[in-house]
Design a protein around this motif. Structure first.
Motif, mmCIF file in Angstrom:
data_model
loop_
_atom_site.group_PDB
_atom_site.id
_atom_site.type_symbol
_atom_site.label_atom_id
_atom_site.label_comp_id
_atom_site.label_asym_id
_atom_site.label_seq_id
_atom_site.Cartn_x
_atom_site.Cartn_y
_atom_site.Cartn_z
ATOM 1 N N GLU A 121 0.812 -1.209 0.000
ATOM 2 C CA GLU A 121 0.000 0.000 0.000
ATOM 3 C C GLU A 121 0.846 1.260 0.000
ATOM 4 O O GLU A 121 0.491 2.255 -0.611
ATOM 5 N N ALA A 122 1.980 1.220 0.698
ATOM 6 C CA ALA A 122 2.848 2.401 0.775
ATOM 7 C C ALA A 122 4.271 1.959 1.014
ATOM 8 O O ALA A 122 4.766 2.020 2.129
ATOM 9 N N PRO A 123 4.970 1.478 -0.039
ATOM 10 C CA PRO A 123 6.317 0.967 0.160
ATOM 11 C C PRO A 123 7.265 2.008 0.723
ATOM 12 O O PRO A 123 7.611 2.957 0.052
ATOM 13 N N GLY A 124 7.652 1.809 1.995
ATOM 14 C CA GLY A 124 8.611 2.695 2.620
ATOM 15 C C GLY A 124 8.057 4.021 3.064
ATOM 16 O O GLY A 124 8.783 4.838 3.592
ATOM 17 N N GLU A 125 6.742 4.302 2.821
ATOM 18 C CA GLU A 125 6.189 5.596 3.171
ATOM 19 C C GLU A 125 7.065 6.706 2.592
ATOM 20 O O GLU A 125 7.363 7.698 3.238
ATOM 21 N N LEU A 126 7.498 6.537 1.361
ATOM 22 C CA LEU A 126 8.394 7.500 0.737
ATOM 23 C C LEU A 126 7.657 8.797 0.450
ATOM 24 O O LEU A 126 6.479 8.813 0.118
ATOM 25 N N SER A 127 8.367 9.898 0.579
ATOM 26 C CA SER A 127 7.715 11.201 0.487
ATOM 27 C C SER A 127 7.491 11.641 -0.952
ATOM 28 O O SER A 127 6.634 12.475 -1.214
ATOM 29 N N ARG A 128 8.269 11.146 -1.914
ATOM 30 C CA ARG A 128 8.095 11.556 -3.309
ATOM 31 C C ARG A 128 7.551 10.394 -4.119
ATOM 32 O O ARG A 128 7.766 9.232 -3.813
ATOM 33 N N LYS A 129 6.853 10.739 -5.196
ATOM 34 C CA LYS A 129 6.218 9.692 -5.991
ATOM 35 C C LYS A 129 7.196 9.001 -6.927
ATOM 36 O O LYS A 129 7.055 7.819 -7.211
ATOM 37 N N ILE A 130 8.190 9.752 -7.460
ATOM 38 C CA ILE A 130 9.174 9.153 -8.365
ATOM 39 C C ILE A 130 10.571 9.480 -7.843
ATOM 40 O O ILE A 130 10.901 10.632 -7.601
ATOM 41 N N LEU A 131 11.367 8.445 -7.678
ATOM 42 C CA LEU A 131 12.736 8.590 -7.195
ATOM 43 C C LEU A 131 13.672 8.102 -8.291
ATOM 44 O O LEU A 131 13.453 7.035 -8.855
ATOM 45 N N ALA A 132 14.699 8.879 -8.598
ATOM 46 C CA ALA A 132 15.582 8.511 -9.702
ATOM 47 C C ALA A 132 17.032 8.822 -9.366
ATOM 48 O O ALA A 132 17.340 9.774 -8.641
ATOM 49 N N HIS A 133 17.919 7.998 -9.916
ATOM 50 C CA HIS A 133 19.355 8.243 -9.824
ATOM 51 C C HIS A 133 20.012 7.528 -10.996
ATOM 52 O O HIS A 133 19.920 6.306 -11.123
ATOM 53 N N GLY A 134 20.688 8.314 -11.854
ATOM 54 C CA GLY A 134 21.328 7.719 -13.020
ATOM 55 C C GLY A 134 20.318 7.007 -13.905
ATOM 56 O O GLY A 134 19.312 7.579 -14.317
ATOM 57 N N ARG A 135 20.559 5.732 -14.168
ATOM 58 C CA ARG A 135 19.699 4.944 -15.056
ATOM 59 C C ARG A 135 18.512 4.310 -14.324
ATOM 60 O O ARG A 135 17.650 3.700 -14.955
ATOM 61 N N ILE A 136 18.490 4.468 -13.005
ATOM 62 C CA ILE A 136 17.491 3.774 -12.193
ATOM 63 C C ILE A 136 16.384 4.725 -11.759
ATOM 64 O O ILE A 136 16.635 5.877 -11.404
ATOM 65 N N GLU A 137 15.174 4.214 -11.765
ATOM 66 C CA GLU A 137 14.018 5.000 -11.350
ATOM 67 C C GLU A 137 13.030 4.110 -10.607
ATOM 68 O O GLU A 137 12.796 2.966 -10.994
ATOM 69 N N VAL A 138 12.462 4.634 -9.529
ATOM 70 C CA VAL A 138 11.395 3.941 -8.797
ATOM 71 C C VAL A 138 10.164 4.825 -8.803
ATOM 72 O O VAL A 138 10.203 5.971 -8.341
ATOM 73 N N ASP A 139 9.094 4.307 -9.366
ATOM 74 C CA ASP A 139 7.805 4.998 -9.392
ATOM 75 C C ASP A 139 6.987 4.430 -8.227
ATOM 76 O O ASP A 139 6.449 3.332 -8.307
ATOM 77 N N VAL A 140 6.945 5.187 -7.131
ATOM 78 C CA VAL A 140 6.298 4.699 -5.919
ATOM 79 C C VAL A 140 4.803 4.485 -6.132
ATOM 80 O O VAL A 140 4.232 3.498 -5.678
ATOM 81 N N GLU A 141 4.178 5.427 -6.828
ATOM 82 C CA GLU A 141 2.730 5.359 -7.023
ATOM 83 C C GLU A 141 2.321 4.142 -7.843
ATOM 84 O O GLU A 141 1.320 3.489 -7.575
ATOM 85 N N ARG A 142 3.126 3.815 -8.862
ATOM 86 C CA ARG A 142 2.819 2.679 -9.732
ATOM 87 C C ARG A 142 3.436 1.371 -9.228
ATOM 88 O O ARG A 142 3.227 0.320 -9.830
#
Length: 227
Positions: A121-142
């Motif tokens: 439901e809320a992986p890590g309770e992360l504050s931003r919806k999209i987290l990115a660094h270099g070639r890697i990206e995590v879309d928290v909402e999706r």
């Protein structure tokens, strides 16, 4: 709408106890006795979490997990009679999210089920919806991880861990900090489990053509590679 849990165990007593306890918590529960039935049930859809015994007739739990993971990211909680099987059930080629060793407390199993659903439901309770660094990206909402825009299939547990690192690029997080940030409401994760999930994240990104996304800082913890 209540979550639907599939219990897979060839011991009738365990099936009965788990069905009773989980239904009491408000979950819809189905039960099957072997890995083949589990694969078929998940393929039909509508299953939100699988509780899967390792030792099963016909198709064992490890083989069933491989089949399920080829088509689905549904959370899988393994039941094992041997504590030394942890690295196998959470291993690089399987994709289990958590495990319990038999005999286990029904109260602890229910707590772990709730924790797995919280991660979804809320992986890590992360504050931003999209987290990115270099070639890697995590879309928290999706609930998606990507490498150069292409999806990399991570479990909810792996996604929460990688997201916690991406949220603070350049910062080394200890295992205890990762347990707090990635699984904010889950005190059932162990440091050994963190190490296993890190190994699996690395293997998946390498298999996708990327480099190791996580750097080990020996004696301290982990950070995002290249940060």
């Amino acid at each position: 709408m209540s979550k639907h849990i599939l219990v897979v165990d060839d011991e009738a007593r365990i099936r009965e106890v788990l069905q009773y306890a989980l239904r009491k918590e408000g979950y819809e529960v189905s039960a099957v006795t072997d890995g083949r039935e589990a694969i078929e049930a998940v393929a039909k859809g509508g299953i939100d979490l699988v509780i899967l015994d390792v030792m099963l007739p016909e198709v064992d739990g490890l083989s069933a997990c491989r089949h399920i993971r080829a088509e689905s990211r549904v959370p899988i909680l393994f039941l094992s009679a041997r504590s030394d099987e942890i690295d196998r059930v959470l291993g690089l080629d399987l994709g289990g999210d958590d495990y319990l060793t038999k005999p286990f407390s029904v109260r602890e199993l229910v707590a772990r089920v709730k924790a797995l659903f919280r991660r979804l439901e809320a992986p890590g309770e992360l504050s931003r919806k999209i987290l990115a660094h270099g070639r890697i990206e995590v879309d928290v909402e999706r609930h998606e991880a990507r490498l150069d825009g292409a999806p990399v299939a991570l479990t909810a547990t792996e996604l929460g861990l990688l997201g916690a690192l991406l949220e603070r690029p350049g910062i080394v997080l200890s295992r205890s900090q990762l347990m707090t940030r990635a699984y904010r409401y889950d005190n059932l994760i162990t440091e050994r489990t963190i190490d296993t999930h890190v190994r699996r994240i690395r293997a998946k990104f390498r298999a996708a053509g990327g480099e190791d996304p996580i750097t080990t800082v020996h004696g301290v913890g982990y950070k995002v590679a290249g940060a």
